[in-house]
Design an enzyme around this catalytic site. Structure first.
Site, mmCIF file in Angstrom:
data_model
loop_
_atom_site.group_PDB
_atom_site.id
_atom_site.type_symbol
_atom_site.label_atom_id
_atom_site.label_comp_id
_atom_site.label_asym_id
_atom_site.label_seq_id
_atom_site.Cartn_x
_atom_site.Cartn_y
_atom_site.Cartn_z
ATOM 1 N N GLY A 1 8.040 14.494 18.581
ATOM 2 C CA GLY A 1 9.342 14.754 19.521
ATOM 3 C C GLY A 1 8.965 13.706 20.979
ATOM 4 O O GLY A 1 8.675 12.443 20.474
ATOM 5 N N CYS B 1 2.360 12.650 15.653
ATOM 6 C CA CYS B 1 3.269 11.680 16.734
ATOM 7 C C CYS B 1 3.060 12.216 18.099
ATOM 8 O O CYS B 1 1.871 11.907 18.575
ATOM 9 C CB CYS B 1 4.720 11.266 16.255
ATOM 10 S SG CYS B 1 5.303 9.664 16.724
ATOM 11 N N ARG C 1 0.260 5.525 24.099
ATOM 12 C CA ARG C 1 1.588 5.971 23.786
ATOM 13 C C ARG C 1 2.822 4.911 23.753
ATOM 14 O O ARG C 1 2.513 3.779 24.275
ATOM 15 C CB ARG C 1 2.138 6.690 24.888
ATOM 16 C CG ARG C 1 3.353 7.298 24.925
ATOM 17 C CD ARG C 1 3.601 8.448 26.091
ATOM 18 N NE ARG C 1 4.914 8.857 26.042
ATOM 19 C CZ ARG C 1 5.815 8.247 26.990
ATOM 20 N NH1 ARG C 1 5.402 7.605 28.046
ATOM 21 N NH2 ARG C 1 7.167 8.537 27.013
ATOM 22 N N ILE D 1 8.055 6.352 14.289
ATOM 23 C CA ILE D 1 8.882 6.156 15.169
ATOM 24 C C ILE D 1 8.332 6.405 16.777
ATOM 25 O O ILE D 1 7.791 7.403 17.048
ATOM 26 C CB ILE D 1 9.848 7.521 15.137
ATOM 27 C CG1 ILE D 1 10.276 7.436 13.774
ATOM 28 C CG2 ILE D 1 11.020 7.222 16.052
ATOM 29 C CD1 ILE D 1 11.155 8.991 13.153
ATOM 30 N N ARG D 2 8.710 5.123 17.281
ATOM 31 C CA ARG D 2 7.603 4.901 18.706
ATOM 32 C C ARG D 2 6.492 5.712 18.448
ATOM 33 O O ARG D 2 6.038 6.551 19.506
ATOM 34 C CB ARG D 2 8.887 5.653 19.707
ATOM 35 C CG ARG D 2 10.119 4.759 20.171
ATOM 36 C CD ARG D 2 10.630 5.055 21.336
ATOM 37 N NE ARG D 2 11.089 6.612 21.048
ATOM 38 C CZ ARG D 2 10.621 7.334 22.270
ATOM 39 N NH1 ARG D 2 9.877 7.043 23.261
ATOM 40 N NH2 ARG D 2 10.881 8.808 22.165
ATOM 41 N N HIS E 1 5.152 11.016 10.696
ATOM 42 C CA HIS E 1 5.834 12.219 10.602
ATOM 43 C C HIS E 1 5.803 12.675 9.170
ATOM 44 O O HIS E 1 6.713 12.636 8.472
ATOM 45 C CB HIS E 1 7.236 12.058 11.237
ATOM 46 C CG HIS E 1 7.551 12.002 12.541
ATOM 47 N ND1 HIS E 1 7.585 12.979 13.560
ATOM 48 C CD2 HIS E 1 7.543 10.904 13.326
ATOM 49 C CE1 HIS E 1 7.595 12.516 14.768
ATOM 50 N NE2 HIS E 1 7.770 11.322 14.705
ATOM 51 N N GLU F 1 6.161 15.535 8.140
ATOM 52 C CA GLU F 1 7.222 16.657 8.116
ATOM 53 C C GLU F 1 8.415 16.102 7.895
ATOM 54 O O GLU F 1 9.177 16.801 7.446
ATOM 55 C CB GLU F 1 7.051 17.489 9.209
ATOM 56 C CG GLU F 1 7.552 16.961 10.691
ATOM 57 C CD GLU F 1 6.581 15.978 11.212
ATOM 58 O OE1 GLU F 1 5.664 15.735 10.834
ATOM 59 O OE2 GLU F 1 6.943 15.556 12.604
HETATM 60 N N1 GLN Z 1 6.922 8.193 22.029
HETATM 61 C C1 GLN Z 1 7.114 9.462 21.650
HETATM 62 C C2 GLN Z 1 6.043 10.283 22.857
HETATM 63 O O1 GLN Z 1 5.481 9.402 23.604
HETATM 64 C C3 GLN Z 1 6.395 10.171 20.323
HETATM 65 C C4 GLN Z 1 7.497 9.729 19.321
HETATM 66 C C5 GLN Z 1 7.470 10.586 18.309
HETATM 67 O O2 GLN Z 1 6.901 11.695 18.197
HETATM 68 N N2 GLN Z 1 8.166 10.326 17.322
HETATM 69 O O3 GLN Z 1 5.640 11.248 22.827
#
Ligand code: GLN
Length: 197
Positions: free
Chosen positions: A45, A77, A106, A135-136, A180, A182
């Site tokens: 998230g 993540c 991060r 994802i990021r 992820h 999940e």
């Molecule tokens: N970039 C998000 C963060 O700093 C993490 C992204 C993710 O959980 N997909 O929390």
């Protein structure tokens, strides 16, 4: 066995679906009263938002104490960021729960457009590779000697020669992945987490 899934923000429902498939009793954790569990999952998230909600819900203190006391945890993540003992490039007011002796950066793989997928060989997981969606995602910059690296990806940062980056780490009962599992219905990392409880 009862597993809590931190349900303040993020993709907690995907984790719940996987644990239900594995016939594990779960509870969505939203308040300190929900913390009577044998282990906790911290979903992906946005770690800054989860951090804020941890404080406003009153969960931050009790959860930190439980983790320091050795409670099992699995973070994906954003969950990896919250469980890391040290965070680089976090927001200045962002809190960490800690639990695993790693340094993470991060958003270290870049912005949303730099998101990617790959197949991973994971130590301790049989039956083929694990599909990993980043994802990021955070980049693990450092792991202590107490931490096992179960999988890495070779990644080239800003045109430099590629180097292995740990993407699944474990210390005792704390497991983290920078991607992820999940999101693609992968349950074998959850099984690794449950085995240690
Ligand atoms: N970039 C998000 C963060 O700093 C993490 C992204 C993710 O959980 N997909 O929390």
């Amino acid at each position: 066995m009862k597993i809590g899934i931190l349900a303040l923000q993020g993709d907690f429902s995907n984790h719940m679906a996987i644990l239900e498939k594995l016939s594990v009793e779960t509870i969505l954790v939203k308040t300190p009263e929900d913390l009577d569990v044998d282990g906790i999952i911290i979903p992906g998230g946005e770690s800054t938002t989860i951090s804020m909600l941890l404080e406003s819900s009153g969960l931050y203190g009790p959860l930190e104490v439980l983790l320091k006391g050795g409670m099992a945890a699995f973070g994906t993540c954003a969950g990896m960021i919250l469980l890391a003992d040290s965070v680089v490039d976090g927001r200045s007011d962002q809190v960490s729960l800690g639990g695993i002796d790693i340094v993470v950066r991060r958003n270290g793989f870049g912005r949303q457009v730099a998101s990617f997928e790959t197949n991973l060989d994971v130590s301790g997981i049989t039956g083929g590779t694990v599909r990993a969606v980043f994802i990021r995602a955070p980049v693990v910059e450092k792991v202590s000697a107490a931490v096992e690296v179960l999988a890495s990806v070779n990644y080239s940062f800003s045109g430099l020669a590629s180097r292995p980056v740990p993407v699944i780490c474990r210390q005792g009962k704390v497991l983290v992945s920078s991607f992820h599992p999940e999101l693609v219905g992968e349950d074998r990392l959850h099984k690794l987490f449950l085995e240690r409880i």
